[in-house]
Design a protein around this motif. Structure first.
Motif, short mmCIF file in Angstrom:
data_model
loop_
_atom_site.label_atom_id
_atom_site.label_comp_id
_atom_site.label_asym_id
_atom_site.label_seq_id
_atom_site.Cartn_x
_atom_site.Cartn_y
_atom_site.Cartn_z
N GLU A 11 -14.89 -36.52 9.27
CA GLU A 11 -15.82 -37.66 9.38
C GLU A 11 -16.23 -37.84 10.85
OE1 GLU A 11 -15.12 -39.13 6.20
OE2 GLU A 11 -13.36 -37.87 6.12
N LYS A 15 -22.24 -33.68 11.07
CA LYS A 15 -22.80 -32.67 10.16
C LYS A 15 -24.01 -33.20 9.37
CE LYS A 15 -19.51 -33.91 6.73
NZ LYS A 15 -20.44 -34.96 6.26
N GLU A 38 -22.31 -33.52 -1.16
CA GLU A 38 -21.17 -33.75 -2.06
C GLU A 38 -20.21 -34.72 -1.39
OE1 GLU A 38 -19.19 -30.30 -3.55
OE2 GLU A 38 -20.94 -29.69 -4.70
N ARG A 49 -19.32 -40.70 -6.61
CA ARG A 49 -19.12 -40.97 -5.17
C ARG A 49 -18.66 -42.41 -4.93
NH1 ARG A 49 -21.02 -38.91 -0.15
NH2 ARG A 49 -21.02 -40.55 1.41
N LEU A 53 -15.16 -43.34 -3.08
CA LEU A 53 -15.11 -43.89 -1.72
C LEU A 53 -14.82 -45.39 -1.66
CD1 LEU A 53 -17.90 -41.77 0.01
CD2 LEU A 53 -15.46 -41.31 -0.23
N TYR A 69 -13.75 -34.99 -7.51
CA TYR A 69 -14.59 -34.18 -6.62
C TYR A 69 -15.08 -32.93 -7.36
CZ TYR A 69 -13.82 -36.90 -2.36
OH TYR A 69 -13.82 -37.90 -1.42
N ARG A 73 -18.89 -31.81 -8.39
CA ARG A 73 -19.41 -30.48 -8.01
C ARG A 73 -19.99 -29.74 -9.20
NH1 ARG A 73 -15.25 -28.81 -4.93
NH2 ARG A 73 -16.35 -30.12 -3.44
N ARG A 95 -21.47 -30.80 2.85
CA ARG A 95 -20.17 -30.56 2.20
C ARG A 95 -20.32 -29.75 0.90
NH1 ARG A 95 -16.22 -33.14 4.79
NH2 ARG A 95 -16.59 -35.17 5.74
N SER A 99 -14.58 -28.51 1.65
CA SER A 99 -14.06 -29.87 1.86
C SER A 99 -12.90 -30.15 0.91
CB SER A 99 -15.15 -30.92 1.62
OG SER A 99 -15.98 -31.06 2.74
N THR A 100 -12.97 -29.63 -0.30
CA THR A 100 -11.88 -29.87 -1.24
C THR A 100 -10.61 -29.17 -0.77
OG1 THR A 100 -13.55 -29.91 -2.97
CG2 THR A 100 -11.27 -29.86 -3.70
N TYR A 103 -9.49 -31.26 2.44
CA TYR A 103 -8.99 -32.63 2.21
C TYR A 103 -7.90 -32.68 1.14
CZ TYR A 103 -12.61 -34.85 5.06
OH TYR A 103 -13.40 -35.23 6.11
N GLN A 104 -8.14 -32.02 -0.02
CA GLN A 104 -7.17 -32.19 -1.12
C GLN A 104 -5.98 -31.24 -0.97
OE1 GLN A 104 -10.64 -32.95 -1.79
NE2 GLN A 104 -9.75 -35.00 -1.65
N ILE A 152 -11.47 -42.87 2.11
CA ILE A 152 -10.91 -41.65 2.73
C ILE A 152 -10.86 -41.79 4.25
CG2 ILE A 152 -11.15 -39.13 2.92
CD1 ILE A 152 -11.04 -39.42 0.04
P1 TMP Z 1 -19.24 -37.84 3.47
O1 TMP Z 1 -18.94 -39.22 3.93
O2 TMP Z 1 -19.19 -36.82 4.54
O3 TMP Z 1 -20.43 -37.77 2.62
O4 TMP Z 1 -18.00 -37.38 2.52
C1 TMP Z 1 -17.42 -38.20 1.63
C2 TMP Z 1 -15.93 -38.19 1.77
O5 TMP Z 1 -15.34 -37.39 0.74
C3 TMP Z 1 -15.35 -37.65 3.07
O6 TMP Z 1 -14.30 -38.54 3.45
C4 TMP Z 1 -14.74 -36.33 2.70
C5 TMP Z 1 -14.36 -36.52 1.26
N1 TMP Z 1 -14.34 -35.31 0.44
C6 TMP Z 1 -13.14 -34.85 -0.08
O7 TMP Z 1 -12.08 -35.43 0.19
N2 TMP Z 1 -13.17 -33.75 -0.89
C7 TMP Z 1 -14.32 -33.11 -1.24
O8 TMP Z 1 -14.28 -32.13 -1.99
C8 TMP Z 1 -15.56 -33.61 -0.70
C9 TMP Z 1 -16.84 -32.93 -1.08
C10 TMP Z 1 -15.53 -34.70 0.13
#
Ligand code: TMP
Length: 204
Positions: A11, A15, A38, A49, A53, A69, A73, A95, A99-100, A103-104, A152
């Motif tokens: 974050e 990007k 995404e 979303r 969030l 997520y 997708r 994204r 990202s998955t 993050y995951q 997140i």
């Molecule tokens: P963004 O704010 O950059 O649009 O992304 C949304 C949030 O979702 C950001 O905190 C990253 C998170 N994210 C994941 O945890 N896993 C994923 O697969 C994706 C696509 C985003």
């Protein structure tokens, strides 16, 4: 088949600004281009979303987060990305599945093989042609986040450090696909590097 470009990073890395700049530039050059993201690149995805969030009083287990997520997708690929690539569009996504993994798996700690299996199943083999990773320290990036943090973003600095490290490991494994950019540089300087990489690959 068109060309699929993704932007990744923690974050506040910038990007979204780069994805938008690129979309506008490609449009100006006359390319058929689509800018997407995404989660939330479709109508159903916008709902997912919001769920992902928002802050909830109920427990939000990492596995539920992962599956949402991936659901976003799957809908995104089938409604937007695949059909447009088939019509020779350049698709720019803020994204995608890296990202998955970051993050995951690296952040939340869900088993790598399980995350990778879901990514591969959901994408049905679709991979970005090029991925720009905007790399920046968590401390620098979070200085830029001046709005209210989402679910997140509200995670610990340590979580976000793991995500950053995760992105770097993923990029190291797939050197041909990834371009790592120094996200502390000015947006214009970063954008010049984006264009240079696309010119080298004869996309533009
Ligand atoms: P963004 O704010 O950059 O649009 O992304 C949304 C949030 O979702 C950001 O905190 C990253 C998170 N994210 C994941 O945890 N896993 C994923 O697969 C994706 C696509 C985003």
């Amino acid at each position: 088949m068109g060309f699929f470009i993704t932007f990744e990073g923690i974050e506040g890395c910038g990007k979204t600004t780069q994805a938008k700049k690129l979309y506008e530039y490609l449009n100006m050059l006359g390319f058929k281009t689509h800018l997407t993201k995404e989660p939330g690149g479709t109508l159903i995805g916008s709902e997912i979303r919001r769920i992902l969030l928002s802050q909830w009083e109920e427990k939000f287990p990492p596995i539920a987060e992962l599956l949402l997520y991936e659901a976003d997708r799957s809908i995104h690929i089938n409604n937007v990305i695949k059909p447009l690539l088939q019509q020779d569009y350049i698709v720019v996504s803020d994204r995608f599945y890296d990202s998955t993994t970051a993050y995951q798996h690296y952040g939340r700690g869900i088993d790598y093989n399980f995350v990778d299996f879901l990514n591969k199943t959901v994408t049905e083999g679709l991979k970005p042609d090029i991925t720009f990773l905007l790399d920046i320290s968590v401390e620098e990036a979070f200085k830029r986040l001046d709005r209210k943090k989402d679910r997140i973003e509200n995670e610990s600095l340590d979580f976000h450090r793991k995500v950053r490290e995760g992105f770097l490991i993923i990029a190291e494994k797939e050197k041909d696909r990834f371009i790592i950019l120094d996200a502390t540089k000015s947006p214009d300087d970063i954008f010049q590097e984006v264009l240079k990489a696309l010119k080298e690959r004869k996309v533009i």
